[in-house]
Design a protein around this motif. Structure first.
Motif, PDB file in Angstrom:
ATOM      1  N   LEU A   1     -11.417 -24.495 -43.665  1.00  0.00           N
ATOM      2  CA  LEU A   1     -10.284 -25.821 -43.200  1.00  0.00           C
ATOM      3  C   LEU A   1      -9.296 -24.527 -42.033  1.00  0.00           C
ATOM      4  CD1 LEU A   1      -8.874 -28.351 -45.003  1.00  0.00           C
ATOM      5  CD2 LEU A   1     -10.115 -28.790 -43.015  1.00  0.00           C
ATOM      6  N   PHE A   2      -9.334 -23.465 -42.754  1.00  0.00           N
ATOM      7  CA  PHE A   2      -8.717 -21.997 -42.621  1.00  0.00           C
ATOM      8  C   PHE A   2      -9.535 -21.337 -41.596  1.00  0.00           C
ATOM      9  CE2 PHE A   2      -7.918 -17.306 -42.556  1.00  0.00           C
ATOM     10  CZ  PHE A   2      -6.485 -17.739 -42.557  1.00  0.00           C
ATOM     11  N   GLY A   3     -10.643 -21.588 -41.534  1.00  0.00           N
ATOM     12  CA  GLY A   3     -11.894 -20.636 -39.745  1.00  0.00           C
ATOM     13  C   GLY A   3     -11.390 -21.655 -39.188  1.00  0.00           C
ATOM     14  N   GLN A   4     -11.225 -23.203 -39.279  1.00  0.00           N
ATOM     15  CA  GLN A   4     -11.507 -23.994 -38.258  1.00  0.00           C
ATOM     16  C   GLN A   4      -9.468 -23.738 -37.340  1.00  0.00           C
ATOM     17  OE1 GLN A   4     -13.526 -27.098 -40.052  1.00  0.00           O
ATOM     18  NE2 GLN A   4     -13.322 -28.263 -38.021  1.00  0.00           N
ATOM     19  N   SER A   5      -8.866 -24.024 -38.239  1.00  0.00           N
ATOM     20  CA  SER A   5      -7.508 -23.417 -37.773  1.00  0.00           C
ATOM     21  C   SER A   5      -7.444 -22.549 -36.848  1.00  0.00           C
ATOM     22  CB  SER A   5      -6.676 -23.636 -39.015  1.00  0.00           C
ATOM     23  OG  SER A   5      -6.579 -22.878 -39.864  1.00  0.00           O
ATOM     24  N   LEU A   6      -8.784 -21.428 -37.550  1.00  0.00           N
ATOM     25  CA  LEU A   6      -7.842 -20.336 -36.684  1.00  0.00           C
ATOM     26  C   LEU A   6      -8.711 -20.238 -35.073  1.00  0.00           C
ATOM     27  CD1 LEU A   6      -8.802 -17.157 -38.845  1.00  0.00           C
ATOM     28  CD2 LEU A   6      -6.333 -17.710 -38.066  1.00  0.00           C
ATOM     29  N   GLY A   7      -9.800 -21.315 -34.949  1.00  0.00           N
ATOM     30  CA  GLY A   7      -9.807 -21.749 -33.548  1.00  0.00           C
ATOM     31  C   GLY A   7     -12.323 -21.651 -33.768  1.00  0.00           C
ATOM     32  N   ILE A   8     -12.240 -21.440 -35.269  1.00  0.00           N
ATOM     33  CA  ILE A   8     -13.928 -21.008 -35.308  1.00  0.00           C
ATOM     34  C   ILE A   8     -14.164 -22.331 -35.275  1.00  0.00           C
ATOM     35  CG2 ILE A   8     -15.563 -20.186 -36.946  1.00  0.00           C
ATOM     36  CD1 ILE A   8     -12.636 -18.262 -37.671  1.00  0.00           C
ATOM     37  N   ALA A   9     -15.667 -22.140 -34.985  1.00  0.00           N
ATOM     38  CA  ALA A   9     -16.344 -23.558 -34.534  1.00  0.00           C
ATOM     39  C   ALA A   9     -16.786 -24.261 -36.543  1.00  0.00           C
ATOM     40  CB  ALA A   9     -17.261 -23.600 -33.659  1.00  0.00           C
ATOM     41  N   ALA A  10     -16.790 -25.075 -35.820  1.00  0.00           N
ATOM     42  CA  ALA A  10     -17.048 -25.661 -38.271  1.00  0.00           C
ATOM     43  C   ALA A  10     -17.699 -25.325 -38.553  1.00  0.00           C
ATOM     44  CB  ALA A  10     -16.460 -27.528 -37.678  1.00  0.00           C
ATOM     45  N   GLU A  11     -19.702 -25.640 -37.702  1.00  0.00           N
ATOM     46  CA  GLU A  11     -20.200 -24.460 -38.406  1.00  0.00           C
ATOM     47  C   GLU A  11     -20.503 -23.087 -37.950  1.00  0.00           C
ATOM     48  OE1 GLU A  11     -20.470 -25.777 -35.185  1.00  0.00           O
ATOM     49  OE2 GLU A  11     -21.182 -24.693 -33.427  1.00  0.00           O
ATOM     50  N   ARG A  12     -20.073 -22.572 -38.196  1.00  0.00           N
ATOM     51  CA  ARG A  12     -19.294 -21.334 -38.015  1.00  0.00           C
ATOM     52  C   ARG A  12     -18.402 -20.645 -39.579  1.00  0.00           C
ATOM     53  NH1 ARG A  12     -21.196 -18.118 -32.819  1.00  0.00           N
ATOM     54  NH2 ARG A  12     -21.446 -16.154 -33.738  1.00  0.00           N
ATOM     55  N   CYS A  13     -18.308 -21.740 -40.314  1.00  0.00           N
ATOM     56  CA  CYS A  13     -17.069 -21.505 -41.035  1.00  0.00           C
ATOM     57  C   CYS A  13     -18.065 -21.638 -42.580  1.00  0.00           C
ATOM     58  CB  CYS A  13     -16.020 -22.337 -41.303  1.00  0.00           C
ATOM     59  SG  CYS A  13     -15.081 -22.344 -39.771  1.00  0.00           S
ATOM     60  N   TYR A  14     -18.676 -20.683 -43.146  1.00  0.00           N
ATOM     61  CA  TYR A  14     -19.670 -20.832 -44.126  1.00  0.00           C
ATOM     62  C   TYR A  14     -18.927 -20.786 -45.527  1.00  0.00           C
ATOM     63  CZ  TYR A  14     -22.422 -19.794 -40.388  1.00  0.00           C
ATOM     64  OH  TYR A  14     -23.249 -19.562 -38.820  1.00  0.00           O
ATOM     65  N   PRO A  15     -19.873 -21.519 -46.423  1.00  0.00           N
ATOM     66  CA  PRO A  15     -19.424 -21.512 -47.968  1.00  0.00           C
ATOM     67  C   PRO A  15     -19.247 -20.206 -48.067  1.00  0.00           C
ATOM     68  CG  PRO A  15     -21.793 -22.590 -47.906  1.00  0.00           C
ATOM     69  CD  PRO A  15     -21.258 -22.007 -46.269  1.00  0.00           C
ATOM     70  N   ASP A  16     -20.456 -19.351 -47.772  1.00  0.00           N
ATOM     71  CA  ASP A  16     -20.051 -18.291 -49.184  1.00  0.00           C
ATOM     72  C   ASP A  16     -21.023 -17.004 -48.158  1.00  0.00           C
ATOM     73  OD1 ASP A  16     -22.768 -18.449 -49.361  1.00  0.00           O
ATOM     74  OD2 ASP A  16     -22.699 -19.666 -50.081  1.00  0.00           O
ATOM     75  N   TYR A  17     -20.769 -15.593 -48.854  1.00  0.00           N
ATOM     76  CA  TYR A  17     -21.609 -14.710 -48.046  1.00  0.00           C
ATOM     77  C   TYR A  17     -22.835 -14.678 -47.614  1.00  0.00           C
ATOM     78  CZ  TYR A  17     -22.890 -11.561 -51.678  1.00  0.00           C
ATOM     79  OH  TYR A  17     -23.084 -11.418 -52.941  1.00  0.00           O
ATOM     80  N   ALA A  18     -23.357 -15.156 -48.722  1.00  0.00           N
ATOM     81  CA  ALA A  18     -25.079 -15.524 -48.594  1.00  0.00           C
ATOM     82  C   ALA A  18     -25.403 -16.076 -46.986  1.00  0.00           C
ATOM     83  CB  ALA A  18     -25.190 -15.516 -49.953  1.00  0.00           C
ATOM     84  N   THR A  19     -24.629 -17.046 -47.220  1.00  0.00           N
ATOM     85  CA  THR A  19     -24.789 -17.940 -46.422  1.00  0.00           C
ATOM     86  C   THR A  19     -24.709 -18.144 -44.854  1.00  0.00           C
ATOM     87  OG1 THR A  19     -24.355 -19.550 -47.798  1.00  0.00           O
ATOM     88  CG2 THR A  19     -24.795 -20.586 -45.545  1.00  0.00           C
ATOM     89  N   LEU A  20     -23.290 -17.306 -44.428  1.00  0.00           N
ATOM     90  CA  LEU A  20     -22.474 -16.217 -43.473  1.00  0.00           C
ATOM     91  C   LEU A  20     -23.641 -15.504 -43.046  1.00  0.00           C
ATOM     92  CD1 LEU A  20     -20.645 -16.094 -41.441  1.00  0.00           C
ATOM     93  CD2 LEU A  20     -19.833 -14.079 -43.072  1.00  0.00           C
ATOM     94  N   PHE A  21     -24.440 -15.438 -43.557  1.00  0.00           N
ATOM     95  CA  PHE A  21     -24.940 -13.249 -43.028  1.00  0.00           C
ATOM     96  C   PHE A  21     -26.532 -14.598 -42.607  1.00  0.00           C
ATOM     97  CE2 PHE A  21     -23.053 -10.429 -46.084  1.00  0.00           C
ATOM     98  CZ  PHE A  21     -22.326 -10.195 -45.369  1.00  0.00           C
ATOM     99  N   ARG A  22     -27.562 -14.912 -43.588  1.00  0.00           N
ATOM    100  CA  ARG A  22     -27.933 -15.344 -43.418  1.00  0.00           C
ATOM    101  C   ARG A  22     -28.327 -16.309 -42.061  1.00  0.00           C
ATOM    102  NH1 ARG A  22     -29.306 -18.663 -47.364  1.00  0.00           N
ATOM    103  NH2 ARG A  22     -28.719 -21.111 -46.518  1.00  0.00           N
TER     104      ARG A  22
END
Ligand code: NAD
Length: 390
Positions: free
Chosen positions: A55-76
């Motif tokens: 929710l925080f990432g989306q409030s910054l204007g980041i696309a929902a699918e790019r606000c990840y649950p953890d860093y491993a998922t983010l990097f992958r």
């Protein structure tokens, strides 16, 4: 002078790990990175609480699918995109820095990491080797080092205005944790818990800042041995210290001291560095960051002001508004992030000439901080005895 013109033709695609909506330090990372258009924030794993982070990432204007649950998922997931992130900043509690840095470098990302970069010399070495292998940089947010007068001091010392350096006095001693505020404050709670901060509290959390400022001002001096005495005035913090004194001897015969404390009642920040040479001294205080005291023996004190034409070009290069106006920590951080972006870009272009004398708080700076804390803890735990610096 920095005037808003982008120093790079592109903006680096950038993500964050940590620094979420409830964090202390996330906002200054974003303000600094986004200030000059060198980074654009396109993804993140902002919070230990995945839903809150999304929710925080989306409030910054980041696309929902790019606000990840953890860093491993983010990097992958980002590595699988053609427009995936090129750089990531890590603003999480200390115990996570090493693992997240390693994972980020392995994923082919440039890294900006919070201090302390890691806890041991072995971890630091592993990060140095991985960053070299991957041709990616690690920048460390020793934010105060972005104040222009730090580089002014560095240049004046290099120009010999102080003569041979004899004494370095450092301190970072505030009073905000004079009582057990961690009982009510989650950002302080993990800072006094060894599971999150490893072997030290104020040595890692505070002392590494003035240590790096002094290293920047006098890069040629190397610590030979040190002695550390540490205390836990709020008893429940033991074995972690909330106050410590460190004495150091340098390879040129100079001596140094560093007082770090979170129980210096009444003090706001109390971060000062005083460099004493055979002819003159320089002193900088982070509560008045736009001034640098220059004291020549036998002459009236001079106060050098930020943004004035009598300063060295190296200090004026980071000037964002003329002298007389106050600049602060947000500008200092912006100066660092600007340098991180330039270093990342030059590294990607394999521009060794540019990087050869380009200063920024790099992996070596992060390494020194972790190594220094390790040596301090070894000395303190041996009854405050002198130990060879290793
Ligand atoms: P904080 O507790 O206020 O915030 C930590 C943030 O990280 C929170 O948003 C939390 O949800 C998130 N987080 C925790 N674990 C995570 C994980 N595994 N993955 C993703 N997100 C996670 O802490 P803070 O005060 O903001 O400090 C964070 C870091 O910044 C620390 O390393 C601290 O030493 C450093 N710091 C540096 C400076 C400086 O001047 N450079 C100043 C303050 C803090």
């Amino acid at each position: 002078m920095i005037n808003g013109i982008k120093p790079l033709e592109r903006s680096l695609r950038w993500g964050m790990v940590g620094g979420g909506g409830t964090s202390q330090i996330g906002y200054i990372h974003r303000s600094a990175a986004l200030r000059d258009g060198t980074f654009s924030l396109v993804a993140g794993a902002f919070d230990i609480d995945a839903q809150r982070g999304r929710l925080f990432g989306q409030s910054l204007g980041i696309a929902a699918e790019r606000c990840y649950p953890d860093y491993a998922t983010l990097f992958r997931e980002e590595a699988a995109r053609v427009d995936g992130i090129e750089a990531v900043s890590i603003a999480t509690p200390n115990n996570t820095h090493f693992a997240i840095c390693q994972a980020a470098l392995a994923a082919g990302l440039h890294v900006v990491c919070e201090k302390p970069l890691c806890f041991t010399v072995e971890e630091a070495q592993a990060l140095v080797e991985l960053s070299q292998k991957q041709h990616k940089i690690i920048g460390v947010t020793y934010g105060y080092a972005g104040h222009q007068l730090i580089l002014q001091a560095r240049q004046m010392i290099a120009d010999g205005l102080l003569g041979e350096i004899r004494i370095i006095n450092m301190q970072f001693a505030h009073g905000f944790h004079a009582a057990a505020v961690e009982l009510d404050n989650p950002s302080t709670r993990w800072r006094v818990d060894p599971r999150f901060v490893g072997p030290s509290y104020v040595l890692g959390d505070l002392a590494t800042h003035p240590l790096f400022l002094a290293e920047t001002m006098v890069p040629q001096l190397k610590v030979k041995r040190l002695m550390c005495s540490r205390q836990s005035f709020v008893k429940t913090r033991a074995p972690l210290e909330d106050n410590a004194y460190v004495l150091m001897e340098y390879d040129n015969g100079a001596v140094g001291s560093l007082w770090c404390s979170a129980v210096n009642s009444g003090s706001m920040h109390g971060q000062k560095v005083r460099i004493v040479g055979e002819k003159a001294s320089l002193e900088w205080w982070d509560e008045q960051p736009n001034q640098l005291r220059f004291e020549v023996q036998g002459e009236p004190v001079r106060i050098l002001e930020r943004g004035m034409s009598y300063l060295d070009p190296i200090a004026l290069a980071d000037d964002r508004i003329g002298g007389g106006h106050s600049e602060g920590l947000f500008e200092a951080w912006s100066n660092l992030y600007r340098r991180f972006a330039l270093a990342m870009d030059a590294t990607d272009r394999r521009d060794r000439d540019f990087l050869a004398d380009f200063w920024y708080p790099d992996v070596a700076a992060g390494t020194m901080g972790g190594r220094w804390v390790e040596n301090c803890v070894r000395s303190a735990d041996a009854g405050a005895s002198w130990v060879e610096f290793r």
